[in-house]
Structures are given as C-alpha cells and as structure tokens.
Scaffold this motif. Structure first.
Motif, short mmCIF file in Angstrom:
data_model
loop_
_atom_site.label_atom_id
_atom_site.label_comp_id
_atom_site.label_asym_id
_atom_site.label_seq_id
_atom_site.Cartn_x
_atom_site.Cartn_y
_atom_site.Cartn_z
N VAL A 135 14.46 10.38 25.44
CA VAL A 135 14.92 11.13 24.04
C VAL A 135 13.74 12.05 23.25
CG1 VAL A 135 15.37 10.75 21.36
CG2 VAL A 135 15.98 9.24 22.92
N ARG A 136 12.36 11.60 22.99
CA ARG A 136 10.93 12.54 22.93
C ARG A 136 10.94 13.37 24.02
NH1 ARG A 136 7.61 10.62 18.98
NH2 ARG A 136 8.14 8.44 18.85
N GLU A 137 10.74 13.54 25.41
CA GLU A 137 11.11 14.91 25.74
C GLU A 137 11.95 15.24 26.03
OE1 GLU A 137 10.55 12.33 29.38
OE2 GLU A 137 8.92 11.31 28.93
N VAL A 138 13.20 14.91 26.21
CA VAL A 138 14.43 15.64 26.42
C VAL A 138 14.49 16.70 24.86
CG1 VAL A 138 16.20 14.72 25.08
CG2 VAL A 138 16.42 16.40 27.12
N LEU A 139 14.66 15.93 23.63
CA LEU A 139 14.20 17.34 22.11
C LEU A 139 13.70 18.01 22.32
CD1 LEU A 139 15.53 14.45 20.07
CD2 LEU A 139 16.79 15.65 21.00
N ALA A 140 12.73 17.56 22.92
CA ALA A 140 11.35 18.30 22.91
C ALA A 140 11.52 19.85 24.24
CB ALA A 140 9.63 17.59 23.77
N ALA A 141 12.27 19.21 25.05
CA ALA A 141 12.47 20.44 26.15
C ALA A 141 13.35 21.02 25.59
CB ALA A 141 13.08 19.32 27.27
N CYS A 142 14.48 20.69 25.10
CA CYS A 142 15.06 21.62 24.12
C CYS A 142 14.62 22.82 23.05
CB CYS A 142 16.50 21.13 23.71
SG CYS A 142 17.58 19.50 24.21
N ARG A 143 13.89 22.18 22.09
CA ARG A 143 12.84 22.92 21.74
C ARG A 143 12.32 23.93 22.27
NH1 ARG A 143 8.44 19.76 19.97
NH2 ARG A 143 7.47 20.33 21.61
N ASP A 144 11.51 23.33 23.09
CA ASP A 144 10.69 24.79 23.43
C ASP A 144 11.95 25.61 24.71
OD1 ASP A 144 8.28 23.19 22.68
OD2 ASP A 144 8.21 22.50 24.52
N ALA A 145 13.11 25.02 25.21
CA ALA A 145 13.60 26.61 25.17
C ALA A 145 13.96 27.22 24.57
CB ALA A 145 15.06 25.06 26.11
N GLY A 146 14.20 26.84 23.71
CA GLY A 146 15.17 27.26 22.90
C GLY A 146 13.98 28.80 21.94
N ARG A 147 12.56 28.05 21.60
CA ARG A 147 12.07 29.24 22.04
C ARG A 147 11.48 30.60 22.42
NH1 ARG A 147 7.54 24.68 18.76
NH2 ARG A 147 9.21 24.70 16.91
N ARG A 148 11.70 29.48 23.99
CA ARG A 148 11.48 30.75 25.59
C ARG A 148 12.85 31.79 25.02
NH1 ARG A 148 9.24 29.79 30.62
NH2 ARG A 148 8.07 27.56 30.22
N LEU A 149 14.11 31.51 25.13
CA LEU A 149 15.06 32.10 24.72
C LEU A 149 14.78 33.08 23.89
CD1 LEU A 149 18.14 30.02 25.68
CD2 LEU A 149 16.82 31.14 27.00
N ALA A 150 13.91 33.11 22.99
CA ALA A 150 13.57 33.70 21.15
C ALA A 150 12.83 34.70 21.58
CB ALA A 150 13.46 33.17 20.24
N GLU A 151 12.20 34.47 22.41
CA GLU A 151 11.19 35.40 22.69
C GLU A 151 11.54 36.02 24.26
OE1 GLU A 151 8.28 32.72 24.72
OE2 GLU A 151 7.18 31.69 23.08
N GLU A 152 12.30 36.59 24.36
CA GLU A 152 12.98 36.93 25.65
C GLU A 152 13.76 38.23 24.84
OE1 GLU A 152 15.18 35.14 28.61
OE2 GLU A 152 13.44 33.17 29.28
N ASP A 153 14.24 37.70 23.64
CA ASP A 153 14.86 38.71 23.18
C ASP A 153 14.55 39.94 22.42
OD1 ASP A 153 16.84 39.69 20.93
OD2 ASP A 153 16.74 38.76 19.18
#
Length: 334
Positions: free
Chosen positions: A316-334
């Motif tokens: 749970v911790r790992e997958v939620l962290a992965a989703c959080r950081d994925a969202g931030r990655r996508l925002a950085e590409e904006d």
C-alpha cells in the motif's frame, strides 16, 4: 482545457478507497503521508459489517434504515444495532480525520456506493434485490442524495479549510443497464434499467450531494457518456479494462476529468511498480488518445486500479508513493 477549474491540483494522485487492516488512525496517517495533495477517507472493510461499502453507505441513508439478515444488507422496519454500528464506525473515521488533518487546506475525497450498486446489493424487507422495484430505487436515490449532502457537510465541518470531492462507487451500473444483475435464484436477471432513468437518478444524487463528484466503475464497459451527462466532473476507471479508447477520448474532449487507475491493486510478481512505470502507463494511453501533453497533468489524477483492501501494508505504501511521484513526474513534463 485551461479555462476549466478542476477540483484537484496539477499532477495529483489519490487512492480509490479501501485499505487493509483495522486501525483507522494508521490508515489515515498513511494516506495523508503518501497522498498529501488529494488524500481520501480510507475504508477498512476488515473491521467487519458496517465497514464494508454497502453497510457504510447504508448508514448514510435518510429515513431508510438498513440491517443485516443472513449476512446480507436489507431495508429494515426500524433502526437497529447494525445501523448504529455502521454510523458509529463512520463517526470514528471522521473524528480521526479531523484530528490528523485539521489544518489541511486542499481537496479531500470521500467515497460511497452509488444508487445502482446500492440497489443491486440491498434487499427489500420481503426479500429480493431492491433493484427489481423501480419505485424503491427512486426512493433509495432520494434518500442517498440527502444522506450524502449531510455527509459532505459533516466532512466540511471537521475540515473547514478543505474542499470535498465525492466519489460514487458504481461497479454494478453497467450490469444494471444491460440487464445482467442476477435474481436471487441465479436462474434469471433483473430487467435492464433504462439509460435515461439511470441518468436522471444519478444526476439527482449528484445535485443533492452538493459537491464535485466523480464516479468510480471497475468494469470494462463504463457508461462514460451517461456518467458525464449526469453531472459528474470525472470518472475513475482501471486503464487495463479500457478496450475501446474512442468513448474515453470523446469524454475527455468534452471536458471530463479522469482518475486513471494505472497501478495494480495487488502486486504483480510481489513488487510494486515504479513511479516511472506508472507515469508511462498514463502517458501511453494519453498519447494514444491524441491529446496534448500540457492537458494531462491538469485533467488526470493518478490512482491505483482499484481499492487496496487485499494488499499488504508495505505494498500500500509503495503503490501510493508510486502514484504520487508519477503525478509529479507528469506535472514536470507540462
């Protein structure tokens, strides 16, 4: 899409709802820690009756009490111990949320069963699924809308600086529309709900709740147009179950938000995906749809594919962290 005001921030991630275990304080610490931009009120079905999706939502209904009978929830003649337990569990959850997030200033998501999943699961006092009685379904939708309005207000009182995003869980909606909900005997199915009836009742629930609403549906044939035209601001779905991209593309083009289930709810090969893998999964679907990358981080929220009640706490911790950081990655590409 730049003119659209989304009820979430850019590059956001959230959970779908359920988590493992019985310690709500710990579950909320995990959610607030791993999903700081769009935390959700965790659901812990392992606590037993009243903590499950149907019992939890049944506790919100107004003037329509529910009870357990032969391990199934049904409409009751009067409030009883099962209803008190469901409401007590919810109160504890909201009190714990207020204690841990009293100064939180962003959006927070709460979840409840939608009217058709509730109607396909609750039984009438005389037996049989409530879905078989159109009048009872209308009454249920009205009761649910009123109850959700009170629930949203209760969350807002406890978190006065936050905004509330409502998620209606509707895994049974496609089956109800297609006439695939089985009768109690298992030898037949209930009559299909007409699309316009479903749209009208769903719209009534959303309008009554008084909060921006997304509909979560973990089925391969999500009725996207119906959900969008009923007034939802977005849909939460499992990207792995999307076989036809055209309806999704049309909904997004019409200004619909997407909670993209891009990480498995159970660990494949015993390990969680990396944030790069989750971001790539979202990015790949978005590119196939043909929309500009600058829209992605605004219109899309990254989520696990479904609830995480069957996962381990570590996953749970790992997958939620992965989703959080994925969202931030996508925002950085904006």
């Amino acid at each position: 899409m730049s003119e659209t005001t989304w009820p979430w921030g850019v590059g956001t991630a959230t959970g779908i709802g359920s988590l493992p275990g019985t310690d709500v304080a710990e579950a909320q610490r995990i959610v607030l820690g791993e999903l700081p931009d769009l935390p959700h009120l965790p659901e812990l079905p392992a606590r037993g009756p009243g903590a499950d999706l149907i019992g939890r939502t049944g506790g919100l209904l107004v003037e329509l009490p529910v009870e357990l009978y032969a391990a199934r929830w049904r409409i009751a003649p009067r409030p009883g111990k099962d209803l008190r337990r469901a409401r007590d569990l919810m109160e504890r959850d909201l009190d714990q949320l207020a204690e841990q997030a009293e100064d939180y200033t962003g959006p927070v998501k709460v979840q409840a069963a939608g009217p058709f999943t509730l109607a396909a699961s609750l039984e009438l006092p005389i037996g049989g699924r409530l879905l078989r009685d159109p009048g009872a379904v209308r009454d249920l939708a009205g009761s649910l809308g009123e109850g959700l309005r009170g629930h949203v207000a209760a969350v807002a009182r406890r978190l006065p600086h936050a905004s509330v995003l409502l998620q209606l869980d509707e895994p049974s909606l496609p089956a109800a529309l297609a006439g695939r909900v089985p009768t109690e005997s298992g030898f037949g199915t209930h009559r299909a709900v007409e699309s316009e009836v479903a749209r009208t009742l769903l719209r009534g629930v959303i309008e009554a709740a008084g909060a921006p609403t997304v509909v979560h549906c973990c089925a391969p044939d999500v009725p996207l147009d119906l959900i969008r035209t009923a007034g939802a601001v977005g849909v939460a779905l499992d990207l792995a179950l999307v076989t036809d991209l055209d309806p999704l593309g049309e909904a997004i083009d019409a200004g619909f938000g997407l909670l993209a289930g891009a990480a498995p709810a159970l660990p494949p090969a015993g390990r969680a995906p990396t944030s790069a893998q989750v971001a790539d999964r979202v990015r790949r679907v978005w590119d196939q749809l043909g929309f500009p990358r600058r829209q992605l981080a605004e219109q899309v929220v990254v989520t696990p594919a479904c609830g995480l009640a069957g996962a381990t706490p570590a996953y749970v911790r790992e997958v939620l962290a992965a989703c959080r950081d994925a969202g931030r990655r996508l925002a950085e590409e904006d």
